[in-house]
Design a protein around this motif. Structure first.
Motif, PDB file in Angstrom:
ATOM      1  N   VAL A 227      -3.695 -12.078  -4.895  1.00 32.54           N
ATOM      2  CA  VAL A 227      -3.700 -12.037  -3.432  1.00 32.54           C
ATOM      3  C   VAL A 227      -4.610 -13.105  -2.829  1.00 32.54           C
ATOM      4  O   VAL A 227      -4.420 -13.517  -1.679  1.00 32.54           O
ATOM      5  CB  VAL A 227      -4.118 -10.632  -2.930  1.00 32.54           C
ATOM      6  N   LYS A 228      -5.568 -13.607  -3.605  1.00 34.02           N
ATOM      7  CA  LYS A 228      -6.480 -14.634  -3.091  1.00 34.02           C
ATOM      8  C   LYS A 228      -5.909 -16.046  -3.220  1.00 34.02           C
ATOM      9  O   LYS A 228      -6.465 -16.995  -2.669  1.00 34.02           O
ATOM     10  CB  LYS A 228      -7.830 -14.552  -3.806  1.00 34.02           C
ATOM     11  N   SER A 297      -6.379 -16.856   1.005  1.00 35.31           N
ATOM     12  CA  SER A 297      -5.824 -15.519   0.739  1.00 35.31           C
ATOM     13  C   SER A 297      -4.472 -15.292   1.396  1.00 35.31           C
ATOM     14  O   SER A 297      -4.160 -15.841   2.463  1.00 35.31           O
ATOM     15  CB  SER A 297      -6.801 -14.446   1.233  1.00 35.31           C
ATOM     16  N   ARG A 298      -3.698 -14.431   0.754  1.00 39.65           N
ATOM     17  CA  ARG A 298      -2.439 -13.972   1.327  1.00 39.65           C
ATOM     18  C   ARG A 298      -2.691 -12.916   2.398  1.00 39.65           C
ATOM     19  O   ARG A 298      -1.910 -12.748   3.327  1.00 39.65           O
ATOM     20  CB  ARG A 298      -1.546 -13.399   0.216  1.00 39.65           C
ATOM     21  N   ALA A 318      -9.183 -21.879   6.440  1.00 35.48           N
ATOM     22  CA  ALA A 318      -8.492 -20.714   5.887  1.00 35.48           C
ATOM     23  C   ALA A 318      -7.006 -20.795   6.185  1.00 35.48           C
ATOM     24  O   ALA A 318      -6.594 -21.330   7.222  1.00 35.48           O
ATOM     25  CB  ALA A 318      -9.062 -19.416   6.459  1.00 35.48           C
ATOM     26  N   THR A 319      -6.226 -20.254   5.270  1.00 34.57           N
ATOM     27  CA  THR A 319      -4.796 -20.144   5.516  1.00 34.57           C
ATOM     28  C   THR A 319      -4.524 -18.998   6.477  1.00 34.57           C
ATOM     29  O   THR A 319      -5.234 -17.986   6.484  1.00 34.57           O
ATOM     30  CB  THR A 319      -4.037 -19.891   4.208  1.00 34.57           C
ATOM     31  N   GLN A 320      -3.515 -19.163   7.292  1.00 36.34           N
ATOM     32  CA  GLN A 320      -3.095 -18.096   8.195  1.00 36.34           C
ATOM     33  C   GLN A 320      -2.583 -16.924   7.370  1.00 36.34           C
ATOM     34  O   GLN A 320      -1.794 -17.108   6.446  1.00 36.34           O
ATOM     35  CB  GLN A 320      -2.009 -18.602   9.141  1.00 36.34           C
ATOM     36  N   ALA A 321      -3.053 -15.718   7.708  1.00 34.33           N
ATOM     37  CA  ALA A 321      -2.691 -14.543   6.916  1.00 34.33           C
ATOM     38  C   ALA A 321      -2.827 -13.302   7.783  1.00 34.33           C
ATOM     39  O   ALA A 321      -3.629 -13.267   8.719  1.00 34.33           O
ATOM     40  CB  ALA A 321      -3.603 -14.420   5.692  1.00 34.33           C
ATOM     41  N   PRO A 322      -2.034 -12.259   7.487  1.00 38.46           N
ATOM     42  CA  PRO A 322      -2.217 -10.997   8.204  1.00 38.46           C
ATOM     43  C   PRO A 322      -3.624 -10.465   7.997  1.00 38.46           C
ATOM     44  O   PRO A 322      -4.274 -10.735   6.983  1.00 38.46           O
ATOM     45  CB  PRO A 322      -1.172 -10.077   7.545  1.00 38.46           C
TER      46      PRO A 322
END
Length: 392
Positions: A227-228, A297-298, A318-322
């Motif tokens: 998930v990371k 992270s996801r 950071a990546t865009q994630a819920p």
């Protein structure tokens, strides 16, 4: 105030560390804090003023003839008949034992004002608890059930008419969407961020890092699990290096993905500039000395590692994630949130190191311990108002 915080285990995970921070902050504010651990012994310990109780309620209940008979019936008959229902039958026993524990604790110490239950494991063990002072603290919507009659029944056991604290607006939105699908309603919801011990982090960051990593470098702190998405991070780092970036990458954490990630680093020709430091009790000296903190992270319930980096003056990509990442990275920092692709993340990294952002104190103060403690104490008034309200 007298507060009971309950969680399944007290180890090194994010939920456990957030729980320790909250318990310590409440105790430092002069409140009487009890910490109930439902499985095993703590590997990390709170402040001495926090009263720790280790009670394996499930094992205790199986100690009697009746309890063992119910355990065998549920495990050998009921759970196989109704898939994923094992927690329901376990919860019948453990919730009753929890109520008895609360009564014993109040007899010894006095009445509790607030009960917090943290994490999916604890929710399942204590799903029958109906104490009006109890709030479930949700870090992420895990353990989702199928959208059918059985799934709705199982979901109702965990959430129907419960009071829930979500650690971010993103988590609340995700939880409400899931419960709407399952036709389950809550009694109340609040959003309260996890607290960050800002002064303690800054003190720890002053220690000398060992091993010392030649600067400049980027840093990433997380468990090495799918998930990371550290493979995405390595690919983006390789792209950024090809575009002239001379930084190294420090990866702090351990987990099931480490062998694959080390192999990927070799495959990308990065073995000399990527440093896998494993689990570190104090990662903050590296975080404070890094030019940029990178998270790939996801999903992140809140993204507390981002807050910690900001508290140490380190900008974040950071990546865009819920979840809560977009609530942590605001204003100028929002420009360093990227699409979850290697090319986009590499572009964000290059932007961060070439045009450094100055961290504003207000970005971090939202997560300061005194503020978060006060927000949790406000739940006491909410619980009292709900209990006093006439039934419809």
């Amino acid at each position: 105030m007298r507060i009971l915080i309950t969680l399944r285990r007290l180890g090194t995970g994010g939920i456990e560390q957030a729980t320790l921070t909250l318990a310590n902050a409440m105790a430092a504010a002069g409140h009487e804090v009890h910490l109930l651990v439902l499985k095993g012994q703590p590997t990390h310990h709170p402040h001495p003023d926090v009263i720790v109780h280790c009670r394996d309620l499930d094992r205790e209940q199986r100690g009697s003839i009746t309890g063992m008979a119910w355990h065998l019936l549920s495990r050998l008959v009921l759970a196989p008949l109704l898939p994923r229902s094992g927690f329901v039958w376990q919860g019948w026993r453990c919730s009753r034992a929890f109520d008895a524990f609360v009564a014993d604790t109040e007899h010894q110490y006095g009445a509790l004002d607030l009960i917090l239950i943290r994490g999916q494991g604890a929710f399942e063990m204590l799903w029958r608890v109906r104490d009006p002072r109890a709030w479930q603290v949700v870090e992420a919507v895990t353990g989702r059930f199928s959208r059918n009659v059985l799934g709705r029944w199982l979901t109702r056991r965990l959430y129907q008419d419960k009071r829930v604290v979500c650690v971010s607006e993103g988590v609340r939105e995700s939880l409400h969407a899931y419960l709407a699908e399952q036709r389950v309603t809550l009694d109340a919801t609040q959003v309260i961020y996890n607290a960050v011990p800002i002064a303690e982090l800054r003190r720890k960051a002053q220690e000398t890092p060992s091993p010392a990593i030649p600067e400049p470098f980027l840093v990433h702190v997380a468990r090495l699990v799918p998930v990371k998405q550290q493979s995405l991070l390595l690919e983006a780092f390789a792209l950024a290096r090809r575009q002239g970036m001379r930084h190294r990458l420090v990866i702090i954490g351990d987990g099931s993905e480490r062998p694959k990630l080390e192999a990927l680093a070799r495959q990308l020709g990065l073995e000399e500039v990527v440093h896998f430091l494993g689990q570190q009790a104090n990662p903050y000296p590296w975080v404070a000395r890094a030019d940029t903190f990178v998270l790939s992270s996801r999903f992140e319930g809140l993204g507390i590692v981002l807050i910690e980096a900001l508290a140490l003056g380190t900008p974040c990509v950071a990546t865009q994630a819920p979840g809560g990442v977009a609530e942590v990275l605001i204003d100028e920092q929002r420009e360093l949130m990227t699409e979850p692709t290697a090319a986009a993340l590499a572009e964000g990294i290059l932007k961060a190191v070439r045009s450094p952002i100055t961290i504003r104190p207000a970005w971090v103060e939202r997560f300061a311990e005194p503020r978060i403690v006060d927000e949790f104490l406000d739940l006491i008034d909410n619980s009292s108002e709900s209990a006093d309200a006439p039934s419809s």
